[in-house]
Motif scaffolding. Structure first.
Motif, PDB file in Angstrom:
ATOM      1  N   PRO A  36      52.514   6.127  86.077  1.00 50.23           N
ATOM      2  CA  PRO A  36      52.697   6.758  84.758  1.00 50.23           C
ATOM      3  C   PRO A  36      51.826   6.102  83.687  1.00 50.23           C
ATOM      4  CG  PRO A  36      54.811   6.360  85.826  1.00 50.23           C
ATOM      5  CD  PRO A  36      53.784   5.657  86.653  1.00 50.23           C
ATOM      6  N   GLN A  37      51.637   4.782  83.801  1.00 44.06           N
ATOM      7  CA  GLN A  37      50.841   4.041  82.815  1.00 44.06           C
ATOM      8  C   GLN A  37      49.418   3.781  83.306  1.00 44.06           C
ATOM      9  OE1 GLN A  37      52.923   2.881  85.125  1.00 44.06           O
ATOM     10  NE2 GLN A  37      53.483   0.765  84.702  1.00 44.06           N
ATOM     11  N   GLY A  38      49.019   4.494  84.375  1.00 45.04           N
ATOM     12  CA  GLY A  38      47.714   4.230  84.962  1.00 45.04           C
ATOM     13  C   GLY A  38      46.613   5.170  84.535  1.00 45.04           C
ATOM     14  N   ARG A  39      46.882   6.005  83.546  1.00 43.86           N
ATOM     15  CA  ARG A  39      45.893   6.987  83.111  1.00 43.86           C
ATOM     16  C   ARG A  39      44.597   6.309  82.648  1.00 43.86           C
ATOM     17  NH1 ARG A  39      46.791  11.625  78.423  1.00 43.86           N
ATOM     18  NH2 ARG A  39      44.768  12.665  78.688  1.00 43.86           N
ATOM     19  N   GLY A  40      43.510   6.740  83.203  1.00 40.84           N
ATOM     20  CA  GLY A  40      42.205   6.210  82.813  1.00 40.84           C
ATOM     21  C   GLY A  40      41.759   4.997  83.600  1.00 40.84           C
ATOM     22  N   LEU A  41      42.681   4.347  84.330  1.00 44.14           N
ATOM     23  CA  LEU A  41      42.310   3.125  85.037  1.00 44.14           C
ATOM     24  C   LEU A  41      41.393   3.407  86.229  1.00 44.14           C
ATOM     25  CD1 LEU A  41      45.521   0.872  85.060  1.00 44.14           C
ATOM     26  CD2 LEU A  41      43.411   0.580  83.743  1.00 44.14           C
ATOM     27  N   PHE A  42      41.595   4.553  86.872  1.00 41.65           N
ATOM     28  CA  PHE A  42      40.727   4.860  88.009  1.00 41.65           C
ATOM     29  C   PHE A  42      39.272   5.022  87.546  1.00 41.65           C
ATOM     30  CE2 PHE A  42      38.673   8.101  90.762  1.00 41.65           C
ATOM     31  CZ  PHE A  42      38.554   7.320  91.898  1.00 41.65           C
ATOM     32  N   GLY A  43      39.071   5.755  86.461  1.00 43.02           N
ATOM     33  CA  GLY A  43      37.721   5.912  85.927  1.00 43.02           C
ATOM     34  C   GLY A  43      37.120   4.594  85.500  1.00 43.02           C
ATOM     35  N   LEU A  44      37.939   3.759  84.864  1.00 41.61           N
ATOM     36  CA  LEU A  44      37.444   2.450  84.424  1.00 41.61           C
ATOM     37  C   LEU A  44      37.123   1.561  85.614  1.00 41.61           C
ATOM     38  CD1 LEU A  44      36.833   0.584  82.048  1.00 41.61           C
ATOM     39  CD2 LEU A  44      39.205  -0.203  82.140  1.00 41.61           C
ATOM     40  N   SER A  45      37.882   1.702  86.692  1.00 40.66           N
ATOM     41  CA  SER A  45      37.606   0.895  87.881  1.00 40.66           C
ATOM     42  C   SER A  45      36.217   1.216  88.438  1.00 40.66           C
ATOM     43  CB  SER A  45      38.676   1.127  88.953  1.00 40.66           C
ATOM     44  OG  SER A  45      38.548   2.404  89.561  1.00 40.66           O
ATOM     45  N   LEU A  46      35.803   2.458  88.329  1.00 36.66           N
ATOM     46  CA  LEU A  46      34.455   2.837  88.775  1.00 36.66           C
ATOM     47  C   LEU A  46      33.399   2.300  87.813  1.00 36.66           C
ATOM     48  CD1 LEU A  46      35.053   6.549  89.851  1.00 36.66           C
ATOM     49  CD2 LEU A  46      35.065   4.499  91.280  1.00 36.66           C
ATOM     50  N   ILE A  47      33.691   2.377  86.513  1.00 40.50           N
ATOM     51  CA  ILE A  47      32.747   1.890  85.505  1.00 40.50           C
ATOM     52  C   ILE A  47      32.526   0.390  85.644  1.00 40.50           C
ATOM     53  CG2 ILE A  47      32.422   1.531  83.020  1.00 40.50           C
ATOM     54  CD1 ILE A  47      33.897   4.176  82.569  1.00 40.50           C
ATOM     55  N   CYS A  48      33.578  -0.335  85.973  1.00 42.86           N
ATOM     56  CA  CYS A  48      33.471  -1.796  86.130  1.00 42.86           C
ATOM     57  C   CYS A  48      33.054  -2.188  87.542  1.00 42.86           C
ATOM     58  CB  CYS A  48      34.805  -2.463  85.806  1.00 42.86           C
ATOM     59  SG  CYS A  48      35.326  -2.316  84.087  1.00 42.86           S
ATOM     60  N   GLY A  49      33.603  -1.508  88.529  1.00 39.84           N
ATOM     61  CA  GLY A  49      33.386  -1.915  89.906  1.00 39.84           C
ATOM     62  C   GLY A  49      32.004  -1.631  90.447  1.00 39.84           C
ATOM     63  N   ILE A  50      31.445  -0.463  90.099  1.00 41.27           N
ATOM     64  CA  ILE A  50      30.134  -0.104  90.643  1.00 41.27           C
ATOM     65  C   ILE A  50      29.028  -1.055  90.178  1.00 41.27           C
ATOM     66  CG2 ILE A  50      28.333   1.670  90.638  1.00 41.27           C
ATOM     67  CD1 ILE A  50      30.568   3.767  90.755  1.00 41.27           C
ATOM     68  N   PRO A  51      28.903  -1.353  88.869  1.00 42.99           N
ATOM     69  CA  PRO A  51      27.869  -2.319  88.458  1.00 42.99           C
ATOM     70  C   PRO A  51      28.073  -3.695  89.090  1.00 42.99           C
ATOM     71  CG  PRO A  51      28.669  -1.088  86.567  1.00 42.99           C
ATOM     72  CD  PRO A  51      29.593  -0.775  87.699  1.00 42.99           C
ATOM     73  N   ALA A  52      29.341  -4.118  89.198  1.00 44.49           N
ATOM     74  CA  ALA A  52      29.623  -5.418  89.806  1.00 44.49           C
ATOM     75  C   ALA A  52      29.221  -5.423  91.275  1.00 44.49           C
ATOM     76  CB  ALA A  52      31.102  -5.753  89.658  1.00 44.49           C
ATOM     77  N   ALA A  53      29.533  -4.328  91.986  1.00 45.95           N
ATOM     78  CA  ALA A  53      29.189  -4.240  93.404  1.00 45.95           C
ATOM     79  C   ALA A  53      27.682  -4.238  93.617  1.00 45.95           C
ATOM     80  CB  ALA A  53      29.819  -2.986  94.006  1.00 45.95           C
ATOM     81  N   LEU A  54      26.939  -3.652  92.698  1.00 41.07           N
ATOM     82  CA  LEU A  54      25.483  -3.630  92.803  1.00 41.07           C
ATOM     83  C   LEU A  54      24.873  -4.977  92.425  1.00 41.07           C
ATOM     84  CD1 LEU A  54      24.732  -0.123  91.226  1.00 41.07           C
ATOM     85  CD2 LEU A  54      24.677  -0.743  93.655  1.00 41.07           C
ATOM     86  N   ALA A  55      25.439  -5.613  91.386  1.00 46.90           N
ATOM     87  CA  ALA A  55      24.862  -6.858  90.873  1.00 46.90           C
ATOM     88  C   ALA A  55      25.133  -8.059  91.766  1.00 46.90           C
ATOM     89  CB  ALA A  55      25.398  -7.135  89.464  1.00 46.90           C
ATOM     90  N   VAL A 108      28.507  -9.296  86.852  1.00 48.00           N
ATOM     91  CA  VAL A 108      29.725  -9.325  87.663  1.00 48.00           C
ATOM     92  C   VAL A 108      30.888  -9.881  86.854  1.00 48.00           C
ATOM     93  CG1 VAL A 108      30.826 -10.306  89.712  1.00 48.00           C
ATOM     94  CG2 VAL A 108      28.443  -9.541  89.826  1.00 48.00           C
ATOM     95  N   GLU A 109      30.655 -10.994  86.165  1.00 43.44           N
ATOM     96  CA  GLU A 109      31.718 -11.637  85.395  1.00 43.44           C
ATOM     97  C   GLU A 109      32.218 -10.734  84.264  1.00 43.44           C
ATOM     98  OE1 GLU A 109      33.407 -14.275  85.815  1.00 43.44           O
ATOM     99  OE2 GLU A 109      32.289 -15.432  87.312  1.00 43.44           O
ATOM    100  N   ILE A 110      31.305 -10.103  83.553  1.00 49.35           N
ATOM    101  CA  ILE A 110      31.702  -9.236  82.438  1.00 49.35           C
ATOM    102  C   ILE A 110      32.465  -8.025  82.953  1.00 49.35           C
ATOM    103  CG2 ILE A 110      30.827  -7.698  80.629  1.00 49.35           C
ATOM    104  CD1 ILE A 110      28.558  -9.744  80.196  1.00 49.35           C
ATOM    105  N   ALA A 111      31.998  -7.447  84.059  1.00 51.38           N
ATOM    106  CA  ALA A 111      32.688  -6.288  84.636  1.00 51.38           C
ATOM    107  C   ALA A 111      34.115  -6.655  85.035  1.00 51.38           C
ATOM    108  CB  ALA A 111      31.915  -5.766  85.839  1.00 51.38           C
ATOM    109  N   LEU A 112      34.277  -7.791  85.692  1.00 49.91           N
ATOM    110  CA  LEU A 112      35.612  -8.227  86.104  1.00 49.91           C
ATOM    111  C   LEU A 112      36.466  -8.568  84.890  1.00 49.91           C
ATOM    112  CD1 LEU A 112      34.779 -10.469  89.207  1.00 49.91           C
ATOM    113  CD2 LEU A 112      35.728  -8.156  89.191  1.00 49.91           C
ATOM    114  N   ALA A 113      35.855  -9.134  83.857  1.00 54.26           N
ATOM    115  CA  ALA A 113      36.601  -9.486  82.647  1.00 54.26           C
ATOM    116  C   ALA A 113      37.096  -8.240  81.915  1.00 54.26           C
ATOM    117  CB  ALA A 113      35.729 -10.336  81.718  1.00 54.26           C
TER     118      ALA A 113
END
Length: 204
Positions: free
Chosen positions: A144-163, A181-186
């Protein structure tokens, strides 16, 4: 109460690591954030070694507690438990990275046992942390409180996975890649911490 503790642990973890990185870089003569590892600030023989290594341990411990508390505070499922567990391992990797320091300037020649462990634990911690972003983000689609987190996980996770694959001496700007990587995880950690603070769900 647990939500406040979790939120505090998440935020303090980020602040401690950021302060150590910025202050350590200023105190280390000639240090370049774009072309040097963060671990060099805590390396054996570095002028900032003791303080930065302690910051790694404190930040990692707080981060581990934060993610473990998230496993209690958010709706529980197999995916969420796996995701939060992977994220907690990133914190454990940071703790062990502070306990086992890399050699001076994080040299890769004739690695000491401590430096080898530093690289192993640090690398595993990063990989687990990035994987945790995707798994938690996927699990959050049903919260119920997870709205938008999936999209943000892609925004943060993809650059981190590439870097993460550029954090290697063969790449000139490996320090910059590590900061990505650090900024994405932060950013991801802060976003989840804010959801913890605003969530009204009681612990299971």
């Amino acid at each position: 109460m647990i939500r406040h503790i979790a939120f505090g642990c998440g935020v303090l973890s980020l602040l401690v690591l950021a302060a150590a990185t910025i202050a350590g870089g200023m105190a280390y003569p000639g240090y370049d954030h774009l072309t040097q590892y963060i671990s060099e600030l805590g390396a054996t023989g570095a002028p900032t070694s003791a303080g930065v290594s302690l910051a790694f341990i404190v930040s990692g411990a707080l981060l581990t507690v934060f993610w473990l508390l998230c496993a209690v505070l958010f709706p529980r499922s197999l995916l969420s438990v796996i995701g939060f567990g992977l994220s907690a391992l990133n914190g454990v990797g940071l703790v062990l990275g502070g306990v086992f320091r890399c050699d001076f300037e994080c040299s890769t020649a004739d690695l000491s046992p401590a430096a080898l462990l530093h690289d192993v634990f640090g690398g595993i911690g990063y990989l687990c942390g990035i994987a945790g972003v995707f798994v938690v983000g996927f699990a959050a689609r049903g919260w119920p409180q997870g709205r938008g987190l999936f999209g943000l996980s892609l925004i943060c996770g993809i650059p981190a996975a590439l870097a993460i694959w550029l954090i290697h001496p063969a790449f000139e700007w490996y320090g910059a890649a590590q900061r990505v990587v650090e900024i994405a995880l932060a950013v991801w950690t802060m976003a989840v911490a804010l959801r913890v603070r605003t969530s009204n769900r009681r612990p299971a």
